[in-house]
Structure formats: structure tokens, C-alpha cells
Design a protein around this motif. Structure first.
Motif, PDB file in Angstrom:
ATOM      1  N   GLY A 277      14.013  -2.911   5.571  1.00 12.69           N
ATOM      2  CA  GLY A 277      13.419  -4.167   5.456  1.00 12.69           C
ATOM      3  C   GLY A 277      13.277  -4.581   4.164  1.00 12.69           C
ATOM      4  N   ASN A 278      12.420  -5.640   3.750  1.00 16.49           N
ATOM      5  CA  ASN A 278      12.058  -6.275   2.485  1.00 16.49           C
ATOM      6  C   ASN A 278      10.927  -6.190   2.182  1.00 16.49           C
ATOM      7  OD1 ASN A 278      14.955  -7.464   1.538  1.00 16.49           O
ATOM      8  ND2 ASN A 278      14.575  -8.125   3.636  1.00 16.49           N
ATOM      9  N   VAL A 279      10.287  -5.789   0.867  1.00 14.71           N
ATOM     10  CA  VAL A 279       9.093  -6.026   0.313  1.00 14.71           C
ATOM     11  C   VAL A 279       8.545  -7.254   0.128  1.00 14.71           C
ATOM     12  CG1 VAL A 279       7.526  -4.948  -1.412  1.00 14.71           C
ATOM     13  CG2 VAL A 279       9.447  -3.581  -0.855  1.00 14.71           C
ATOM     14  N   TRP A 280       7.543  -7.556   1.145  1.00 14.26           N
ATOM     15  CA  TRP A 280       7.094  -8.939   0.892  1.00 14.26           C
ATOM     16  C   TRP A 280       5.822  -9.200   0.009  1.00 14.26           C
ATOM     17  CZ3 TRP A 280       2.470 -11.291   4.056  1.00 14.26           C
ATOM     18  CH2 TRP A 280       2.597 -12.586   3.672  1.00 14.26           C
TER      19      TRP A 280
ATOM     20  N   GLY B 235      -5.456   4.340   5.881  1.00 14.49           N
ATOM     21  CA  GLY B 235      -5.333   3.183   6.864  1.00 14.49           C
ATOM     22  C   GLY B 235      -5.559   2.034   6.005  1.00 14.49           C
ATOM     23  N   ASP B 236      -5.886   2.035   4.812  1.00 10.70           N
ATOM     24  CA  ASP B 236      -5.922   0.755   3.854  1.00 10.70           C
ATOM     25  C   ASP B 236      -4.558   0.383   3.800  1.00 10.70           C
ATOM     26  OD1 ASP B 236      -8.778   0.843   3.747  1.00 10.70           O
ATOM     27  OD2 ASP B 236      -8.690   1.553   1.710  1.00 10.70           O
ATOM     28  N   THR B 237      -4.369  -0.909   3.666  1.00 14.95           N
ATOM     29  CA  THR B 237      -3.025  -1.519   3.209  1.00 14.95           C
ATOM     30  C   THR B 237      -2.542  -1.218   2.009  1.00 14.95           C
ATOM     31  OG1 THR B 237      -3.061  -3.158   5.223  1.00 14.95           O
ATOM     32  CG2 THR B 237      -1.401  -3.436   3.612  1.00 14.95           C
ATOM     33  N   ILE B 238      -1.335  -0.750   1.700  1.00 15.07           N
ATOM     34  CA  ILE B 238      -0.859  -0.590   0.280  1.00 15.07           C
ATOM     35  C   ILE B 238       0.081  -1.760   0.104  1.00 15.07           C
ATOM     36  CG2 ILE B 238       0.789   0.635  -1.358  1.00 15.07           C
ATOM     37  CD1 ILE B 238      -0.385   3.300   0.308  1.00 15.07           C
ATOM     38  N   MET B 239       0.944  -2.258   0.939  1.00 15.14           N
ATOM     39  CA  MET B 239       1.935  -3.076   0.879  1.00 15.14           C
ATOM     40  C   MET B 239       2.374  -3.691   2.153  1.00 15.14           C
ATOM     41  SD  MET B 239       5.533  -1.357  -0.572  1.00 15.14           S
ATOM     42  CE  MET B 239       4.527  -0.162  -1.830  1.00 15.14           C
ATOM     43  N   ILE B 240       3.240  -4.720   2.303  1.00 18.51           N
ATOM     44  CA  ILE B 240       3.671  -5.259   3.476  1.00 18.51           C
ATOM     45  C   ILE B 240       5.061  -5.557   3.488  1.00 18.51           C
ATOM     46  CG2 ILE B 240       3.443  -7.279   5.257  1.00 18.51           C
ATOM     47  CD1 ILE B 240       0.516  -7.726   4.109  1.00 18.51           C
ATOM     48  N   LEU B 241       5.791  -4.820   4.395  1.00 20.42           N
ATOM     49  CA  LEU B 241       7.096  -5.091   4.408  1.00 20.42           C
ATOM     50  C   LEU B 241       7.531  -6.338   5.597  1.00 20.42           C
ATOM     51  CD1 LEU B 241       8.600  -1.504   4.867  1.00 20.42           C
ATOM     52  CD2 LEU B 241       8.020  -3.045   2.537  1.00 20.42           C
TER      53      LEU B 241
ATOM     54  N   ALA C 217      10.417  -7.251   8.094  1.00 20.87           N
ATOM     55  CA  ALA C 217      11.454  -6.856   8.946  1.00 20.87           C
ATOM     56  C   ALA C 217      11.499  -7.292  10.305  1.00 20.87           C
ATOM     57  CB  ALA C 217      11.572  -5.354   9.213  1.00 20.87           C
ATOM     58  N   MET C 218      12.639  -8.034  10.901  1.00 19.17           N
ATOM     59  CA  MET C 218      12.818  -8.689  12.016  1.00 19.17           C
ATOM     60  C   MET C 218      11.947  -9.712  12.178  1.00 19.17           C
ATOM     61  SD  MET C 218      15.393  -6.670  12.932  1.00 19.17           S
ATOM     62  CE  MET C 218      15.766  -7.481  14.550  1.00 19.17           C
ATOM     63  N   LYS C 219      11.474 -10.569  11.115  1.00 21.58           N
ATOM     64  CA  LYS C 219      10.566 -11.576  11.230  1.00 21.58           C
ATOM     65  C   LYS C 219       9.330 -10.996  11.561  1.00 21.58           C
ATOM     66  CE  LYS C 219      13.851 -15.267  12.865  1.00 21.58           C
ATOM     67  NZ  LYS C 219      14.387 -16.414  13.734  1.00 21.58           N
ATOM     68  N   MET C 220       9.078  -9.922  10.996  1.00 19.64           N
ATOM     69  CA  MET C 220       7.428  -9.220  11.395  1.00 19.64           C
ATOM     70  C   MET C 220       7.095  -8.606  10.080  1.00 19.64           C
ATOM     71  SD  MET C 220       6.946  -6.442  14.211  1.00 19.64           S
ATOM     72  CE  MET C 220       8.392  -5.103  13.786  1.00 19.64           C
ATOM     73  N   GLU C 221       5.917  -8.859   9.940  1.00 17.04           N
ATOM     74  CA  GLU C 221       5.104  -8.348   8.919  1.00 17.04           C
ATOM     75  C   GLU C 221       4.599  -6.882   9.176  1.00 17.04           C
ATOM     76  OE1 GLU C 221       1.879 -10.858   7.681  1.00 17.04           O
ATOM     77  OE2 GLU C 221       3.228 -12.731   7.704  1.00 17.04           O
ATOM     78  N   ILE C 222       5.109  -5.937   8.464  1.00 12.95           N
ATOM     79  CA  ILE C 222       4.896  -4.486   8.689  1.00 12.95           C
ATOM     80  C   ILE C 222       3.834  -3.853   7.646  1.00 12.95           C
ATOM     81  CG2 ILE C 222       5.766  -2.244   9.248  1.00 12.95           C
ATOM     82  CD1 ILE C 222       8.522  -3.726  10.283  1.00 12.95           C
ATOM     83  N   GLU C 223       2.744  -3.580   7.873  1.00  8.22           N
ATOM     84  CA  GLU C 223       1.841  -2.920   6.782  1.00  8.22           C
ATOM     85  C   GLU C 223       2.090  -1.563   6.953  1.00  8.22           C
ATOM     86  OE1 GLU C 223      -2.387  -3.583   8.236  1.00  8.22           O
ATOM     87  OE2 GLU C 223      -1.954  -6.094   7.844  1.00  8.22           O
ATOM     88  N   ILE C 224       1.965  -1.284   5.514  1.00  9.90           N
ATOM     89  CA  ILE C 224       2.232   0.173   4.949  1.00  9.90           C
ATOM     90  C   ILE C 224       0.979   0.726   4.690  1.00  9.90           C
ATOM     91  CG2 ILE C 224       3.455   1.735   3.486  1.00  9.90           C
ATOM     92  CD1 ILE C 224       5.245   0.317   5.376  1.00  9.90           C
ATOM     93  N   PRO C 225       0.137   1.587   5.483  1.00  9.39           N
ATOM     94  CA  PRO C 225      -0.939   2.044   5.251  1.00  9.39           C
ATOM     95  C   PRO C 225      -1.076   3.306   4.382  1.00  9.39           C
ATOM     96  CG  PRO C 225      -0.371   2.651   7.372  1.00  9.39           C
ATOM     97  CD  PRO C 225       0.781   2.051   6.664  1.00  9.39           C
ATOM     98  N   ALA C 226      -2.193   3.771   3.724  1.00  8.19           N
ATOM     99  CA  ALA C 226      -2.430   4.650   3.015  1.00  8.19           C
ATOM    100  C   ALA C 226      -2.566   6.131   4.095  1.00  8.19           C
ATOM    101  CB  ALA C 226      -3.804   4.900   2.170  1.00  8.19           C
TER     102      ALA C 226
ATOM    103  N   ASP D 290      12.190  -6.323  -2.945  1.00 14.14           N
ATOM    104  CA  ASP D 290      13.022  -5.483  -2.967  1.00 14.14           C
ATOM    105  C   ASP D 290      13.650  -5.097  -1.228  1.00 14.14           C
ATOM    106  OD1 ASP D 290      13.275  -4.757  -5.391  1.00 14.14           O
ATOM    107  OD2 ASP D 290      12.312  -2.773  -5.363  1.00 14.14           O
ATOM    108  N   ALA D 291      14.842  -4.726  -1.465  1.00 18.03           N
ATOM    109  CA  ALA D 291      15.363  -4.325   0.123  1.00 18.03           C
ATOM    110  C   ALA D 291      15.092  -2.688   0.164  1.00 18.03           C
ATOM    111  CB  ALA D 291      16.868  -4.714   0.126  1.00 18.03           C
ATOM    112  N   VAL D 292      14.515  -2.273   1.170  1.00 14.78           N
ATOM    113  CA  VAL D 292      14.091  -0.708   1.273  1.00 14.78           C
ATOM    114  C   VAL D 292      14.980  -0.330   2.506  1.00 14.78           C
ATOM    115  CG1 VAL D 292      11.999  -1.244   0.137  1.00 14.78           C
ATOM    116  CG2 VAL D 292      12.032  -1.271   2.620  1.00 14.78           C
ATOM    117  N   THR D 293      15.071   0.897   2.468  1.00 17.17           N
ATOM    118  CA  THR D 293      15.802   1.597   3.421  1.00 17.17           C
ATOM    119  C   THR D 293      14.773   2.538   4.540  1.00 17.17           C
ATOM    120  OG1 THR D 293      16.435   3.583   1.947  1.00 17.17           O
ATOM    121  CG2 THR D 293      18.176   1.798   2.463  1.00 17.17           C
ATOM    122  N   ASP D 294      15.174   2.852   5.671  1.00 19.77           N
ATOM    123  CA  ASP D 294      14.345   3.778   6.519  1.00 19.77           C
ATOM    124  C   ASP D 294      14.093   5.099   5.564  1.00 19.77           C
ATOM    125  OD1 ASP D 294      12.705   4.996   8.453  1.00 19.77           O
ATOM    126  OD2 ASP D 294      14.581   5.477   9.571  1.00 19.77           O
ATOM    127  N   GLY D 295      12.814   5.465   5.333  1.00 16.24           N
ATOM    128  CA  GLY D 295      12.457   6.838   4.647  1.00 16.24           C
ATOM    129  C   GLY D 295      12.618   6.722   3.311  1.00 16.24           C
TER     130      GLY D 295
END
Length: 600
Positions: A540-543, A556-562, A564-573, A588-593
Motif C-alpha cells: 500500500g501507501n503511507v497515508w 493497539g494504539d495507531t502508529i500510522m495509517i496506510l 490500500a485498495m481505497k481502504m484506510e488500514i491502521e497500523i497498531p502498536a 511512501d509505497a510499502v510492500t508486504d512485510g
């Protein structure tokens, strides 16, 4: 006995482009084919709206209103130019306020539209009332829609003839003004027998002079049979496309139906085989450099189990190609079945089809029902209207907990009108802040396309079109020489690829891409990286970066939001601790893993 004249709408330049290319076809490339279609005797076109409206701003750096004006110039004042609207959503994925719904109809009339086909994916008639009123108010023809599909095996409670009769009666009882009625099957899954019975029901229920249409796709392999069944049931119009954007995920070809109706009592708009052949030759030449995804030309026997619309299928696979996650496509399609079964049986057409897709994607990437996609969650909670049947209560509870929203019974329009961020004033302020001219068109572009619309209006739009002449050669083939942009650890680089006489490939002149050059490296805390890695679970991309280095975080606190696929994906602690470093930056474009951050 005279043959019955059937009105043919040519969907090539809207649904055809959407179903094959995800809407990504440049204006100057296809306009010669519009002229050829006119010369072939076609006078009814679907030419804009739906997802095609946003695709011009998102992927083509073109203005949809300018495209509509040029299309009208090509076909002349008498042609019936039709667009697609999603009721209270108009051409947006989210619901719109009364001001935006009215502005949509006003601007589409101004820019050449004759007819607006107006549907609601949930078949919630409340979502059609005000939008239909605005369409008629601004002097447009209103084609009101009942959305149809077949449910996965074993599902009952909606999407049978009795359900469609109930919806149609609600439309008639509501007093909505309309000029024609369409039964729209975006996934092409309705079986021919049900189609026949549905059209017969509508013909009995509606006044004799009301024009009734059927729209379907070839995705499930039954479109021609469904159209023939509809013709026998008395339908007055059908939608067809022209090769090379016909069949597969799109509508069946004009030539195919001309052949299928030979010797019958139906005259398909007076269209002639030889003239259509010449038109298709011009279109094929116009699109000869465009990459046609293999899934766009296929009929899938799995689609009746996991109904994915043709217009959304290729848009999603194009995004998966962009995100390097296309290998997950079969799993996501398979996962859609459960998502449809638990979601309340909204018709799989935009925006609901996108919600289904996003939730299926989340279930594949993050684990079954571990993360509720925002659109899907808001749908089951009632924020887009009433679903045909009640969604699974466990999923409703999960959505409420994760999204921190209570279920609602308010109408979608009430909720939108109460939201100050959906007012004209809100978007006017955004344009003023960015120094963008305050026109009605610009306000609507910002409202319907969000940040990407504003980016376009600032002259920062990008072109993302897959053409054969500039695509990277497939692995293992020859002629790999050329200039490419590659992504390494989220950073974009321009590289020259030189092929030697022995078949070896050398990468030279690697340099940061222009858009990457000014970026500053993320600043880790004084202690450097932590021992706990936070990894991306999806391309995805770092939003947005939410937390700061040095923050004390709870699990569970949100560190950042990606994105991907028109969807906001929260990255939690992943656990309690201190955020020690952030390894990426916005856009930034990011890859899986990929490593996103570290904690201690």
C-alpha cells in the motif's frame, strides 16, 4: 408483423472502459472511436458518471467535465448521453449532502448529459427520493433503478422476484418522478429465468408506455441468455458494448446480440453489422496500445458464488497490480462469499461491491474478521441506508466496537446533511486555502474526489495508464532495455536497464525519482531502533503518520495509517512500549512485510 424496435445503449466509453481498464483510458485516445460510433448509427451512449468520473482525476490527470463537453461536441445535440449515479452517493463512494446531490445534477446537465441512471446498491428507496428530485429539477431524464443479482447458494430473504416487486412498488408509492426503469445487474449473476420473471412482473406493474431496460455483464457467462430472456419478457432496451471492451467483465458485444437475434421479432436499434464492424475496427486501433488484463476477458464460474461486478473487478485488480498483491486475487474473490452472506445482501455494485471487496481483502490479509473495513462496517451499521435483510449481529457488534460507532436508523441523507464536512462551505474553504479558483465544478471535484481532486486542481495530478509501449517486459522475456521507476524499501528510483549481447541485464544510473528526491529521512530517537519490529501486513501507501518517535504507546494504539485498495488500514502498536523509530514517510509505497517502525 413489424419487429419490435429495441433501444441499444452503447456502454463502451463508460462501463466498457471501467470493466476492462478500470476506467483508465485517455480522452484523446478514444475520441476518434466516438465519431466512428456516431457514423455507425449509434445515438444512445453511456458516456460518464459512476467510477469513470473519479478515474479521470485519479489516474489520467484529466477533467471529467471537459471530457463530457468534448464527447457532446462529437455526437451532436440530438444524441441521448447517459451517466450513472449512485443515489445519495451520486458519483462519490461516500454519501453526499443535499447541496452536493443538487450540484451533481446541475453540473451534469450543464456538461452535456441527457439522462441519469440513478440507483441505490441497498435498494433503499429513501436514497433515491431526493437525488431523483434533483435530476428532474434540472431538466434531465431520470432512469430509476432496481439493482439485482443472484445470492450465493443457500442464501434467502432478498434478490428474488418478490423482493424486486417490493422495491418497485416502493418506488411507485414514493412518488419519485421517473422517465424509465432499469433492472441493473452489475455482476451479471442473475439467472435468465429470474430475469424473465422479473421483467414480466415489471411490465404488469408499470404503465404500458414506461420504457423498461435490463443492464448486465458477461462476467458469469449468462448475459446473452439473460438478454434473450428479457427480450421475450417484453423489455424495451438493453446495454451493449463494442470490441475490444465487450464480453468478459463488460457487456456482451453489439455484434453478438445482432447475431443472436437473427430471425427474431426484434430490431436492435436499426444497427447494421457492416457499420458496427467498421466502428469496432476504429476502436480496436484506438486502444491497440492499452494493456488488457487477462481477467477482463474471462468468464468466471465462481462469480455467482462471490458476486463481483465487472466494473469493480478490473479496477481492483489494477490496484492490486499497483500494490504488487495480485497473487492474492483468487483468495479475495473466494472470501467475498462469506462477506456477502453476513453483510445484509446489499447488491454487489458500487459502493457496496467495493465494501465487500475491501472486507474480503482485509479478511485475507489480516485474518478472518480481525479488521473491519471502514466502508463495510459503516454499511452494516446503517450509515448508507437500510440493508435488504439484517446483517449478521456478530459482525454488527464487531463493526461498532472497531469503528467506535453506534448503529443508526437515520437516513443516509439526514446523516450527510448533519455533517459540516459535507457542506459546500467546507469545500469552498479548502479551495480558498489552496488558492484554487472557486467554481462550482472545482467545488464538486474537491467534494467527490477528496485529496486527489485537490491535487488535480493544483496541477499535481499524475497519469497511471498501462500501455504496452511503456510497460516493463514480463520476467523471462527479451527486450528488457529501457527506463523504469522501481521501488526499493518504499523509495522510488529511476533506473536505466541495458541488455547485453549475451542476454545479461545491467542496471545503471540509479537515482531517486523526482518525487522522492526532496524527502528527508525519518528521525529515530536518540537510542536508535528498537528491538520490536512493526511490519506492514499488506502492500500500500503511507497515508498518515499518527504517532511520534518517543511516544509511550499502549497495545493497539495507531502508529500510522496506510492506504490500500481505497481502504484506510491502521497500523497498531503490537504491545505496550516506546516508539523508537519510524522507517517510512507519508506517500511512501510499502510492500508486504516491510519494516514500518520499531518499538522498545
Amino acid at each position: 408483423m413489424a419487429k419490435k424496435l429495441i433501444d441499444i445503449m452503447d456502454t463502451t466509453f463508460r462501463d466498457g472502459f471501467q470493466s476492462v481498464f478500470g476506467g483508465r483510458v485517455l480522452m484523446d485516445d478514444f475520441l476518434p472511436a466516438v465519431e466512428a460510433a456516431k457514423e455507425a448509427g449509434i445515438s444512445h451512449f453511456e458516456f460518464g458518471g459512476g467510477a469513470r468520473f473519479q478515474s479521470l482525476f485519479f489516474y489520467l490527470n484529466e477533467n471529467a467535465f471537459e471530457m463530457m463537453d468534448k464527447f457532446r461536441e462529437k455526437v451532436g445535440p440530438q444524441a441521448n448521453l447517459q451517466t450513472l449515479a449512485r443515489g445519495v452517493n451520486t458519483v462519490m463512494l461516500d454519501t453526499g449532502s443535499s447541496e452536493l446531490i443538487d450540484l451533481h445534477a446541475k453540473l451534469f446537465k450543464k456538461h452535456g448529459t441527457t439522462t441519469i441512471r440513478n440507483f441505490d446498491a441497498l435498494n433503499d428507496v429513501e436514497n433515491l427520493k431526493y437525488s431523483g428530485e434533483c435530476i428532474k429539477k434540472h431538466g434531465l431524464k431520470h432512469e430509476v433503478v432496481v439493482t439485482i443479482m443472484d445470492l450465493p447458494p443457500g442464501c434467502t430473504g432478498a434478490h428474488d422476484v418478490a423482493f424486486y416487486e417490493k422495491v418497485l412498488r416502493e418506488i411507485l408509492d414514493s412518488g419519485i418522478e421517473y422517465d424509465s426503469v432499469c433492472f441493473k445487474d452489475a455482476s451479471g449473476t442473475s439467472n435468465p429465468h429470474k430475469v424473465y420473471e422479473t421483467i414480466k412482473m415489471a411490465k404488469r406493474l408499470l404503465p404500458e408506455d414506461v420504457h423498461v431496460r435490463l443492464h448486465t455483464h458477461e462476467t458469469a457467462g449468462v448475459s446473452v441468455a439473460s438478454y434473450l430472456a428479457a427480450l421475450d419478457a417484453g423489455v424495451d432496451g438493453i446495454d451493449l458494448a463494442a470490441s475490444p471492451v465487450s464480453g468478459g467483465t463488460s457487456q456482451p458485444d453489439i455484434l453478438t446480440l445482432l447475431h443472436a437475434t437473427k430471425g427474431s421479432n426484434y430490431d436492435l436499434g436499426g444497427l447494421e453489422l457492416e457499420k458496427i464492424l467498421r466502428y469496432e475496427e476504429v476502436l480496436k486501433d484506438c486502444l491497440s496500445d492499452y494493456f488488457i488484463p487477462p481477467e477482463a476477458t474471462q468468464v468466471s464460474p465462481l462469480i455467482p458464488f462471490s458476486p463481483m461486478p465487472g466494473g469493480a473487478l478490473t479496477a481492483n485488480t489494477q490496484m492490486m497490480r499497483d500494490n504488487n498483491s495480485l497473487d492474492k486475487f483468487p483468495e479475495v474473490i473466494k472470501a467475498m462469499r462469506e462477506v456477502v452472506e453476513k453483510g445484509g445482501y446489499g447488491t454487489s455494485v458500487t459502493p457496496v461491491s467495493q465494501f465487500y471487496w475491501q472486507q474480503a481483502y482485509a479478511n485475507v490479509m489480516f485474518g478472518s474478521w480481525k479488521q473491519i473495513a471502514p466502508g463495510y462496517g459503516r454499511m452494516v451499521l446503517g450509515y448508507f441506508g437500510k440493508t435488504p435483510v439484517a446483517p449478521d449481529p456478530e459482525i454488527v457488534e464487531l463493526a461498532s466496537k472497531q469503528l467506535k460507532l453506534e448503529p443508526t436508523t437515520k437516513t443516509a441523507l439526514e446523516l450527510a446533511d448533519a455533517d459540516p464536512e459535507k457542506s459546500l462551505k467546507h469545500f469552498e474553504e479548502i479551495l480558498k486555502k489552496e488558492g484554487i479558483e472557486l467554481t462550482e465544478e472545482n467545488i464538486f471535484i474537491a467534494a467527490s474526489c477528496g485529496d486527489k481532486g485537490v491535487k488535480f486542481l493544483k496541477g499535481e495530478g499524475e497519469v497511471n495508464v498501462r500501455k504496452l509501449s511503456n510497460m516493463k517486459t514480463e520476467k523471462g522475456s527479451k527486450d528488457m532495455a529501457g527506463q523504469y521507476t522501481v521501488v526499493v524499501n518504499g523509495k522510488k528510483y529511476n533506473v536505466d536497464v541495458v541488455e547485453g549481447h549475451d542476454g545479461s541485464v545491467t542496471v545503471t544510473n540509479a537515482a531517486p525519482a523526482a518525487s522522492e528526491a526532496p524527502a528527508a529521512a525519518p528521525a529515530p530517537a536518540a537510542g536508535g531502533k528498537g528491538s520490536i519490529d512493526v511490519l506492514s501486513q499488506t502492500p500500500g501507501n503511507v497515508w498518515k503518520i499518527v504517532a511520534n518517535v518517543g511516544d509511550q504507546l499502549k497495545e493497539g494504539d495507531t502508529i500510522m495509517i496506510l492506504e490500500a485498495m481505497k481502504m484506510e488500514i491502521e497500523i497498531p502498536a503490537p504491545q505496550d512500549g516506546v516508539l523508537k523509530s519510524i522507517e517510512v514517510k507519508p506517500n511512501d509505497a510499502v510492500t508486504d512485510g516491510q519494516l514500518l517502525a520499531t518499538m522498545e
